[in-house]
Design a protein around this motif. Structure first.
Motif, PDB file in Angstrom:
ATOM      1  N   SER A   1       7.464   2.701   0.910  1.00  0.00           N
ATOM      2  CA  SER A   1       6.669   1.650  -0.580  1.00  0.00           C
ATOM      3  C   SER A   1       8.469   1.710  -1.004  1.00  0.00           C
ATOM      4  N   LYS A   2       8.798   2.964  -0.406  1.00  0.00           N
ATOM      5  CA  LYS A   2      10.513   3.211  -1.391  1.00  0.00           C
ATOM      6  C   LYS A   2      11.483   2.400  -0.468  1.00  0.00           C
ATOM      7  N   SER A   3      11.380   2.498   0.781  1.00  0.00           N
ATOM      8  CA  SER A   3      12.467   1.455   0.922  1.00  0.00           C
ATOM      9  C   SER A   3      11.726   1.120   2.683  1.00  0.00           C
ATOM     10  N   PRO A   4      11.450  -0.405   1.881  1.00  0.00           N
ATOM     11  CA  PRO A   4      11.080  -1.627   2.650  1.00  0.00           C
ATOM     12  C   PRO A   4      11.864  -2.521   3.551  1.00  0.00           C
ATOM     13  N   SER A   5      12.843  -2.176   3.168  1.00  0.00           N
ATOM     14  CA  SER A   5      13.983  -1.972   4.294  1.00  0.00           C
ATOM     15  C   SER A   5      14.200  -1.636   5.493  1.00  0.00           C
ATOM     16  N   GLY A   6      13.552  -0.151   5.299  1.00  0.00           N
ATOM     17  CA  GLY A   6      13.425   0.394   6.475  1.00  0.00           C
ATOM     18  C   GLY A   6      13.153   0.389   6.955  1.00  0.00           C
ATOM     19  N   PRO A   7      13.125   1.702   8.371  1.00  0.00           N
ATOM     20  CA  PRO A   7      12.256   2.113   9.453  1.00  0.00           C
ATOM     21  C   PRO A   7      10.699   1.609   9.214  1.00  0.00           C
ATOM     22  N   THR A   8       9.827   1.088  10.241  1.00  0.00           N
ATOM     23  CA  THR A   8       8.561   1.365  10.427  1.00  0.00           C
ATOM     24  C   THR A   8       7.895   1.809  11.755  1.00  0.00           C
ATOM     25  N   LEU A   9       6.951   2.118  11.534  1.00  0.00           N
ATOM     26  CA  LEU A   9       6.248   3.385  12.144  1.00  0.00           C
ATOM     27  C   LEU A   9       4.852   2.413  12.802  1.00  0.00           C
TER      28      LEU A   9
END
Length: 64
Positions: A34-42
């Motif tokens: 949630s701190k990096s919503p534009s980051g990677p997703t699993l």
């Protein structure tokens, strides 16, 4: 691919330190920080997600 609709856990802290889960796309569960919503997703299968939740609830830590 369809757009994921992420939901934050009701157990999330006030500072927002949590994982967010999207289950709105068939055959995939997406997980992100949630701190990096534009980051990677699993991405995992729904069966793997259920096994993970069961392992956590059981306290076994073994989601195989």
């Amino acid at each position: 691919m369809a757009k994921f609709q992420f939901l934050k856990s009701s157990y999330s802290t006030a500072s927002g330190e949590c994982v967010e889960i999207a289950t709105n796309v068939p055959d995939v569960v997406a997980i992100r920080d949630s701190k990096s919503p534009s980051g990677p997703t699993l991405h995992v299968s729904p069966a793997a997600w259920v096994a993970f939740q069961k392992a956590i609830a059981d306290g076994s830590g073994n989601a195989t």
